[in-house]
Design an enzyme around this catalytic site. Structure first.
Site, mmCIF file in Angstrom:
data_model
loop_
_atom_site.group_PDB
_atom_site.id
_atom_site.type_symbol
_atom_site.label_atom_id
_atom_site.label_comp_id
_atom_site.label_asym_id
_atom_site.label_seq_id
_atom_site.Cartn_x
_atom_site.Cartn_y
_atom_site.Cartn_z
ATOM 1 N N TYR A 110 10.049 6.800 -6.211
ATOM 2 C CA TYR A 110 10.402 6.433 -5.198
ATOM 3 C C TYR A 110 11.498 6.831 -4.510
ATOM 4 O O TYR A 110 11.268 6.888 -3.144
ATOM 5 C CB TYR A 110 11.343 4.742 -5.268
ATOM 6 C CG TYR A 110 9.982 4.068 -6.286
ATOM 7 C CD1 TYR A 110 10.393 2.697 -5.794
ATOM 8 C CD2 TYR A 110 10.575 3.851 -7.119
ATOM 9 C CE1 TYR A 110 8.980 1.815 -6.248
ATOM 10 C CE2 TYR A 110 9.505 3.497 -8.711
ATOM 11 C CZ TYR A 110 8.785 1.646 -8.057
ATOM 12 O OH TYR A 110 8.408 1.237 -8.551
ATOM 13 N N ASN A 133 4.452 -4.590 -0.262
ATOM 14 C CA ASN A 133 2.104 -3.824 0.516
ATOM 15 C C ASN A 133 1.300 -5.304 0.174
ATOM 16 O O ASN A 133 0.874 -5.287 -0.685
ATOM 17 C CB ASN A 133 2.158 -2.767 -1.170
ATOM 18 C CG ASN A 133 1.435 -1.973 -0.505
ATOM 19 O OD1 ASN A 133 0.594 -2.715 0.538
ATOM 20 N ND2 ASN A 133 0.305 -1.027 -0.914
ATOM 21 N N CYS A 141 0.053 1.150 -4.126
ATOM 22 C CA CYS A 141 1.993 1.659 -4.662
ATOM 23 C C CYS A 141 1.653 1.546 -5.807
ATOM 24 O O CYS A 141 2.951 1.561 -6.324
ATOM 25 C CB CYS A 141 2.115 0.192 -3.920
ATOM 26 S SG CYS A 141 1.145 -0.776 -4.824
ATOM 27 N N HIS A 142 0.873 1.289 -6.777
ATOM 28 C CA HIS A 142 0.417 1.874 -7.960
ATOM 29 C C HIS A 142 1.000 3.617 -8.499
ATOM 30 O O HIS A 142 1.391 3.579 -9.467
ATOM 31 C CB HIS A 142 -0.856 1.163 -8.992
ATOM 32 C CG HIS A 142 -1.826 2.188 -8.408
ATOM 33 N ND1 HIS A 142 -2.408 1.430 -7.079
ATOM 34 C CD2 HIS A 142 -2.825 3.151 -8.899
ATOM 35 C CE1 HIS A 142 -3.334 2.377 -7.315
ATOM 36 N NE2 HIS A 142 -3.443 3.296 -8.280
ATOM 37 N N GLU A 168 -7.289 6.093 -12.581
ATOM 38 C CA GLU A 168 -7.269 7.641 -12.609
ATOM 39 C C GLU A 168 -7.205 8.594 -13.302
ATOM 40 O O GLU A 168 -6.249 10.259 -12.813
ATOM 41 C CB GLU A 168 -6.180 7.429 -10.834
ATOM 42 C CG GLU A 168 -6.766 6.288 -9.905
ATOM 43 C CD GLU A 168 -5.514 6.288 -8.930
ATOM 44 O OE1 GLU A 168 -4.185 6.838 -8.405
ATOM 45 O OE2 GLU A 168 -5.643 5.075 -7.911
#
Length: 176
Positions: A110, A133, A141-142, A168
């Site tokens: 962040y 979002n 945003c993950h 991912e």
């Protein structure tokens, strides 16, 4: 009056409600069962002043195709036109930086994201931007985590965040 096309699609993280205007994909909503879908569509219609049209063959065909490819592990970067009209100011700046500057399979803190947009003391505001979002998954945003390695928060729930990061390759796959 402009139209807002919408569809619900099944994914590995549950049903997603997608909505698009003539400018592009405008909204992605997690856990889109009937009640969530109805409330979300009412809010979208009020916010955007448009007529709701159910359609998976028009504006949403490409977003649906790209999301399916992403969840199948074959798509690393979304190339969709996005309608940013549900966000503004600092939040829009942060979300655009996130979309452009945090690639698949990586995470950012962040505080680091705050520094990237020229506001190094705005880590909490970045967290608020992530929570607001309107385009999660597509605007990833993950991929934003705490500086100590914690997951932080997530509008879709922490288990959904874990699943996306595992997809991912950032986290080990969940054990279920």
């Amino acid at each position: 009056m402009k139209s807002i096309e919408w569809a619900t699609v099944g994914t590995d993280i549950g049903p997603l409600l997608l909505a698009a205007t003539g400018d592009g994909l405008v909204s992605v909503v997690f856990h889109a069962d009937a009640a969530v879908r109805e409330k979300s569509l009412e809010r979208l219609s009020a916010q955007l002043g448009g007529e709701l049209v159910e359609d998976a063959e028009g504006r949403l065909a490409e977003p649906i195709r790209q999301l399916a490819a992403y969840f199948a592990g074959g798509l690393k970067e979304f190339t969709l036109p996005l309608d940013w009209s549900l966000t503004a100011g600092f939040n829009r700046q942060v979300l655009r930086e996130l979309a452009a500057g945090v690639p698949y399979g990586t995470v950012v803190g962040y505080g680091e994201l705050a520094r990237r947009v020229g506001q190094p003391t705005a880590a909490q505001a970045v967290g608020a931007a992530m929570g607001a979002n309107p385009l999660p998954v597509v605007v990833p945003c993950h991929r934003v985590v705490e500086s100590d390695g914690g997951l932080g928060g997530f509008g879709g729930g922490l288990e959904t965040k874990r699943q996306l990061l595992a997809l991912e390759g950032v986290l080990p796959a969940p054990l279920f």
